[in-house]
Design a protein around this motif. Structure first.
Motif, PDB file in Angstrom:
ATOM      1  N   ALA A  82       3.768 -15.952  -6.031  1.00  0.00           N
ATOM      2  CA  ALA A  82       3.144 -14.693  -5.633  1.00  0.00           C
ATOM      3  C   ALA A  82       1.682 -14.634  -6.062  1.00  0.00           C
ATOM      4  O   ALA A  82       0.800 -14.281  -5.271  1.00  0.00           O
ATOM      5  CB  ALA A  82       3.923 -13.524  -6.238  1.00  0.00           C
ATOM      6  N   VAL A  83       1.429 -14.985  -7.308  1.00  0.00           N
ATOM      7  CA  VAL A  83       0.055 -14.947  -7.829  1.00  0.00           C
ATOM      8  C   VAL A  83      -0.805 -15.964  -7.084  1.00  0.00           C
ATOM      9  O   VAL A  83      -1.938 -15.665  -6.666  1.00  0.00           O
ATOM     10  CB  VAL A  83       0.038 -15.225  -9.346  1.00  0.00           C
ATOM     11  N   GLY A  84      -0.287 -17.170  -6.892  1.00  0.00           N
ATOM     12  CA  GLY A  84      -1.048 -18.211  -6.216  1.00  0.00           C
ATOM     13  C   GLY A  84      -1.370 -17.851  -4.780  1.00  0.00           C
ATOM     14  O   GLY A  84      -2.494 -18.065  -4.309  1.00  0.00           O
ATOM     15  N   ALA A  85      -0.383 -17.294  -4.050  1.00  0.00           N
ATOM     16  CA  ALA A  85      -0.622 -16.910  -2.652  1.00  0.00           C
ATOM     17  C   ALA A  85      -1.680 -15.825  -2.563  1.00  0.00           C
ATOM     18  O   ALA A  85      -2.536 -15.838  -1.664  1.00  0.00           O
ATOM     19  CB  ALA A  85       0.682 -16.445  -2.008  1.00  0.00           C
ATOM     20  N   HIS A  86      -1.635 -14.881  -3.491  1.00  0.00           N
ATOM     21  CA  HIS A  86      -2.650 -13.815  -3.504  1.00  0.00           C
ATOM     22  C   HIS A  86      -4.043 -14.393  -3.742  1.00  0.00           C
ATOM     23  O   HIS A  86      -4.997 -14.055  -3.022  1.00  0.00           O
ATOM     24  CB  HIS A  86      -2.309 -12.791  -4.580  1.00  0.00           C
ATOM     25  N   LEU A  87      -4.164 -15.273  -4.724  1.00  0.00           N
ATOM     26  CA  LEU A  87      -5.475 -15.843  -5.061  1.00  0.00           C
ATOM     27  C   LEU A  87      -6.002 -16.734  -3.935  1.00  0.00           C
ATOM     28  O   LEU A  87      -7.195 -16.694  -3.612  1.00  0.00           O
ATOM     29  CB  LEU A  87      -5.379 -16.635  -6.360  1.00  0.00           C
ATOM     30  N   VAL A  88      -5.125 -17.535  -3.327  1.00  0.00           N
ATOM     31  CA  VAL A  88      -5.551 -18.365  -2.208  1.00  0.00           C
ATOM     32  C   VAL A  88      -5.975 -17.508  -1.033  1.00  0.00           C
ATOM     33  O   VAL A  88      -6.982 -17.785  -0.364  1.00  0.00           O
ATOM     34  CB  VAL A  88      -4.430 -19.341  -1.793  1.00  0.00           C
ATOM     35  N   GLY A  89      -5.218 -16.433  -0.779  1.00  0.00           N
ATOM     36  CA  GLY A  89      -5.583 -15.518   0.297  1.00  0.00           C
ATOM     37  C   GLY A  89      -6.946 -14.896   0.073  1.00  0.00           C
ATOM     38  O   GLY A  89      -7.771 -14.813   0.994  1.00  0.00           O
ATOM     39  N   VAL A  90      -7.201 -14.476  -1.145  1.00  0.00           N
ATOM     40  CA  VAL A  90      -8.509 -13.889  -1.473  1.00  0.00           C
ATOM     41  C   VAL A  90      -9.612 -14.937  -1.298  1.00  0.00           C
ATOM     42  O   VAL A  90     -10.681 -14.652  -0.743  1.00  0.00           O
ATOM     43  CB  VAL A  90      -8.503 -13.336  -2.915  1.00  0.00           C
ATOM     44  N   ALA A  91      -9.356 -16.168  -1.775  1.00  0.00           N
ATOM     45  CA  ALA A  91     -10.365 -17.225  -1.675  1.00  0.00           C
ATOM     46  C   ALA A  91     -10.697 -17.563  -0.225  1.00  0.00           C
ATOM     47  O   ALA A  91     -11.838 -17.906   0.107  1.00  0.00           O
ATOM     48  CB  ALA A  91      -9.884 -18.467  -2.411  1.00  0.00           C
ATOM     49  N   LEU A  92      -9.687 -17.458   0.668  1.00  0.00           N
ATOM     50  CA  LEU A  92      -9.889 -17.787   2.082  1.00  0.00           C
ATOM     51  C   LEU A  92     -10.225 -16.555   2.925  1.00  0.00           C
ATOM     52  O   LEU A  92     -10.261 -16.637   4.152  1.00  0.00           O
ATOM     53  CB  LEU A  92      -8.628 -18.463   2.645  1.00  0.00           C
ATOM     54  N   ASP A  93     -10.431 -15.427   2.241  1.00  0.00           N
ATOM     55  CA  ASP A  93     -10.768 -14.173   2.922  1.00  0.00           C
ATOM     56  C   ASP A  93      -9.644 -13.727   3.860  1.00  0.00           C
ATOM     57  O   ASP A  93      -9.891 -13.215   4.952  1.00  0.00           O
ATOM     58  CB  ASP A  93     -12.077 -14.312   3.694  1.00  0.00           C
ATOM     59  N   LEU A  94      -8.392 -13.929   3.413  1.00  0.00           N
ATOM     60  CA  LEU A  94      -7.228 -13.451   4.150  1.00  0.00           C
ATOM     61  C   LEU A  94      -6.712 -12.186   3.476  1.00  0.00           C
ATOM     62  O   LEU A  94      -6.566 -12.147   2.254  1.00  0.00           O
ATOM     63  CB  LEU A  94      -6.122 -14.511   4.154  1.00  0.00           C
ATOM     64  N   ALA A  95      -6.455 -11.164   4.249  1.00  0.00           N
ATOM     65  CA  ALA A  95      -6.003  -9.883   3.694  1.00  0.00           C
ATOM     66  C   ALA A  95      -4.693 -10.063   2.936  1.00  0.00           C
ATOM     67  O   ALA A  95      -3.768 -10.731   3.409  1.00  0.00           O
ATOM     68  CB  ALA A  95      -5.825  -8.863   4.807  1.00  0.00           C
ATOM     69  N   PRO A  99      -1.638  -7.949   0.430  1.00  0.00           N
ATOM     70  CA  PRO A  99      -1.140  -6.617   0.053  1.00  0.00           C
ATOM     71  C   PRO A  99      -1.420  -6.250  -1.398  1.00  0.00           C
ATOM     72  O   PRO A  99      -1.093  -5.141  -1.823  1.00  0.00           O
ATOM     73  CB  PRO A  99       0.367  -6.733   0.301  1.00  0.00           C
ATOM     74  N   GLY A 100      -2.024  -7.155  -2.169  1.00  0.00           N
ATOM     75  CA  GLY A 100      -2.297  -6.912  -3.580  1.00  0.00           C
ATOM     76  C   GLY A 100      -1.317  -7.661  -4.455  1.00  0.00           C
ATOM     77  O   GLY A 100      -0.189  -7.968  -4.038  1.00  0.00           O
ATOM     78  N   ILE A 101      -1.735  -7.936  -5.663  1.00  0.00           N
ATOM     79  CA  ILE A 101      -0.925  -8.765  -6.544  1.00  0.00           C
ATOM     80  C   ILE A 101       0.412  -8.106  -6.880  1.00  0.00           C
ATOM     81  O   ILE A 101       1.455  -8.774  -6.930  1.00  0.00           O
ATOM     82  CB  ILE A 101      -1.710  -9.096  -7.842  1.00  0.00           C
ATOM     83  N   GLY A 102       0.428  -6.793  -7.051  1.00  0.00           N
ATOM     84  CA  GLY A 102       1.667  -6.101  -7.408  1.00  0.00           C
ATOM     85  C   GLY A 102       2.704  -6.162  -6.302  1.00  0.00           C
ATOM     86  O   GLY A 102       3.872  -6.505  -6.538  1.00  0.00           O
ATOM     87  N   ARG A 103       2.281  -5.856  -5.081  1.00  0.00           N
ATOM     88  CA  ARG A 103       3.224  -5.866  -3.968  1.00  0.00           C
ATOM     89  C   ARG A 103       3.614  -7.300  -3.590  1.00  0.00           C
ATOM     90  O   ARG A 103       4.741  -7.552  -3.147  1.00  0.00           O
ATOM     91  CB  ARG A 103       2.618  -5.137  -2.770  1.00  0.00           C
ATOM     92  N   MET A 104       2.722  -8.237  -3.793  1.00  0.00           N
ATOM     93  CA  MET A 104       3.069  -9.638  -3.553  1.00  0.00           C
ATOM     94  C   MET A 104       4.152 -10.090  -4.536  1.00  0.00           C
ATOM     95  O   MET A 104       5.087 -10.811  -4.155  1.00  0.00           O
ATOM     96  CB  MET A 104       1.828 -10.519  -3.689  1.00  0.00           C
ATOM     97  N   LEU A 105       4.040  -9.655  -5.797  1.00  0.00           N
ATOM     98  CA  LEU A 105       5.074  -9.977  -6.780  1.00  0.00           C
ATOM     99  C   LEU A 105       6.408  -9.351  -6.404  1.00  0.00           C
ATOM    100  O   LEU A 105       7.469  -9.982  -6.567  1.00  0.00           O
ATOM    101  CB  LEU A 105       4.639  -9.483  -8.170  1.00  0.00           C
ATOM    102  N   LEU A 106       6.382  -8.124  -5.886  1.00  0.00           N
ATOM    103  CA  LEU A 106       7.618  -7.460  -5.464  1.00  0.00           C
ATOM    104  C   LEU A 106       8.278  -8.210  -4.317  1.00  0.00           C
ATOM    105  O   LEU A 106       9.492  -8.431  -4.309  1.00  0.00           O
ATOM    106  CB  LEU A 106       7.327  -6.023  -5.048  1.00  0.00           C
ATOM    107  N   ALA A 119      11.469  -4.034   3.996  1.00  0.00           N
ATOM    108  CA  ALA A 119      12.097  -3.052   3.112  1.00  0.00           C
ATOM    109  C   ALA A 119      11.085  -2.416   2.151  1.00  0.00           C
ATOM    110  O   ALA A 119      11.173  -1.230   1.831  1.00  0.00           O
ATOM    111  CB  ALA A 119      13.228  -3.686   2.316  1.00  0.00           C
ATOM    112  N   LEU A 120      10.122  -3.202   1.712  1.00  0.00           N
ATOM    113  CA  LEU A 120       9.113  -2.695   0.773  1.00  0.00           C
ATOM    114  C   LEU A 120       7.908  -2.080   1.472  1.00  0.00           C
ATOM    115  O   LEU A 120       6.959  -1.648   0.829  1.00  0.00           O
ATOM    116  CB  LEU A 120       8.650  -3.827  -0.158  1.00  0.00           C
ATOM    117  N   GLY A 121       7.942  -2.088   2.816  1.00  0.00           N
ATOM    118  CA  GLY A 121       6.866  -1.481   3.586  1.00  0.00           C
ATOM    119  C   GLY A 121       5.546  -2.226   3.468  1.00  0.00           C
ATOM    120  O   GLY A 121       4.468  -1.615   3.588  1.00  0.00           O
ATOM    121  N   VAL A 122       5.630  -3.555   3.284  1.00  0.00           N
ATOM    122  CA  VAL A 122       4.394  -4.334   3.110  1.00  0.00           C
ATOM    123  C   VAL A 122       3.831  -4.772   4.466  1.00  0.00           C
ATOM    124  O   VAL A 122       2.634  -4.812   4.667  1.00  0.00           O
ATOM    125  CB  VAL A 122       4.655  -5.560   2.214  1.00  0.00           C
ATOM    126  N   GLY A 123       4.719  -5.114   5.414  1.00  0.00           N
ATOM    127  CA  GLY A 123       4.278  -5.605   6.707  1.00  0.00           C
ATOM    128  C   GLY A 123       3.861  -4.524   7.657  1.00  0.00           C
ATOM    129  O   GLY A 123       4.016  -3.345   7.442  1.00  0.00           O
TER     130      GLY A 123
END
Length: 410
Positions: free
Chosen positions: A327-340, A342-349, A406-410
């Motif tokens: 979760a943390v890695g996907a968030h950081l890679v997304g940020v590095a590649l300028d990909l939107a 959902p945030g680190i908290g929701r990614m962890l969920l 279910a978590l309303g992320v998509g």
């Protein structure tokens, strides 16, 4: 007074005294996740190719899984041979290593053809319109599969040499590393293979040649006088075919729910790491159980024995840091590649809820699938990992999409 001895004692208790094995697995799993982020970035970067060749996306999860299935079972069989003292590091065709290498080549070619046919049938059955021809799928599947498999084969043989020389346990490192290489190499290899499409006469002719050679290789493997080679091919084809069909359903799930990922493309970075990690965790459990069944340390019974419960607990505990890392890695890679994202908290969920659901399936299938294979008199090294990875591809994709919705992320 230092608390380090108490911490070490607690870790020993959690993993049943197998701290070294758990540490080896965790390192391999983190490597698996790290390189899977590369696959996720590639996946996001070749979406135009999937739009240009409808139905190709259905081929991707089973093609990745096929690489892992063939070479994880390759490593597991060699691990069992090492543990039982029957392994000799020799490339002669009649040795354990030689026959396994031959089987890997035969299965790569023949199963790539079968996969192309399955992908076409499933894509049409589930309403994917204007899919490319089965010949085009065969060209991509076989040439891309051979390109990726050559490198995975060399790495697996290299790991086997390391296991013999340095005392590594292939049960702990083979499945994660092979899954890693399958993720990273298969997607670019398939993309490169699409360069052979679109030629009016060349592409159909190449499809016919590859199909003929692959069928001939399968016949030679089945009728070989080398008992181990013939047995591996004979036992592998049915389970690998089933695994490819189930994994192709994961491709349909992703294609049909692609809109769930469109709002936050960083979730596409998470997808390969999520599926690969869950499959690798199940592969570790299946590989451990297979070796212990052969050695008589685990009994094939309905309720897991104490030794089997220990392995299940170790693998389940390994999943916690791995899915957090994903979760943390996907968030950081997304940020590095300028990909939107959902945030680190929701990614962890998403990773936590989806991972828990996927692992419930994986652990059950890994245990009962391996035990069932052993009790039926077939090699659990050949059947356990394909069964686990095919289930996790479909169940994992479904669990991840379900968690996102279910978590309303998509």
């Amino acid at each position: 007074m230092s608390r380090r001895p108490q911490v070490r004692a607690g870790l020993d208790a959690l993993v049943g005294g197998d701290v070294r094995g758990a540490r080896q697995s965790l390192v391999a799993l983190c490597l698996n996740s790290s390189t899977s982020f590369v696959a996720g970035a590639v996946l996001g970067g070749i979406t135009g190719t999937f739009e240009r060749y409808p139905g190709l996306l259905v081929l991707v999860p089973p093609a990745i899984g096929l690489r892992g299935n063939i070479f994880s079972t390759f490593g597991t069989r060699l691990s069992t041979a090492i543990h039982t003292g029957t392994f000799r590091f020799s490339a002669r065709r009649d040795t354990v290593l030689g026959q396994n290498v031959s089987a890997a080549v035969v299965l790569t070619m023949s199963m790539s053809i079968i996969l192309a046919v399955l992908a076409k049938l499933i894509a049409v059955a589930f309403g994917v319109s204007h899919t490319i021809s089965v010949g085009d799928l065969a060209v991509v599947s076989v040439t891309g599969g051979l390109l990726a498999s050559l490198l995975v084969l060399l790495a697996t043989v290299g790991m086997t040499g390391g296991a013999v020389r340095y005392g590594w346990d292939l049960d702990d490192v083979s499945a994660p590393i092979v899954s890693t290489l399958g993720d990273v190499l298969t997607l670019p290899a398939l993309w490169l293979a699409t360069g052979l499409l679109g030629f009016r006469f060349f592409t159909p002719a190449l499809a016919m040649v590859l199909t003929g050679v692959s069928v001939a290789a399968l016949v030679v493997g089945l009728r070989s006088e080398l008992a181990e080679l013939s047995r591996i091919v004979r036992e592998s084809v049915p389970i690998l075919t089933l695994a490819c069909a189930v994994s192709a359903m994961a491709g349909i799930t992703i294609e049909k729910q692609l809109g769930s990922f469109s709002r936050y493309p960083a979730l596409l970075v998470l997808l390969p790491a999520f599926l690969s990690s869950a499959g690798a965790l199940g592969g570790i459990l299946s590989s451990r159980l297979s070796s212990k069944l052969h050695l008589g340390l685990v009994t094939p019974q309905g309720m897991p024995s104490r030794e089997a419960r220990r392995d299940i607990r170790v693998v389940a505990l390994l999943g916690i840091p791995v899915f957090v890392f994903n979760a943390v890695g996907a968030h950081l890679v997304g940020v590095a590649l300028d990909l939107a994202s959902p945030g680190i908290g929701r990614m962890l969920l998403v990773a936590g809820v989806g991972g828990a659901a996927a692992m419930a399936f994986v652990l059950g299938v890994a245990y009962y699938g391996t035990v069932a294979a052993f009790r039926l008199g077939v090699d659990p090294d050949t059947y356990g990992i394909p069964l686990v990875t095919s289930v996790v591809d479909f169940a994992g994709a479904f669990a991840l999409v379900l968690a996102i919705v279910a978590l309303g992320v998509g």
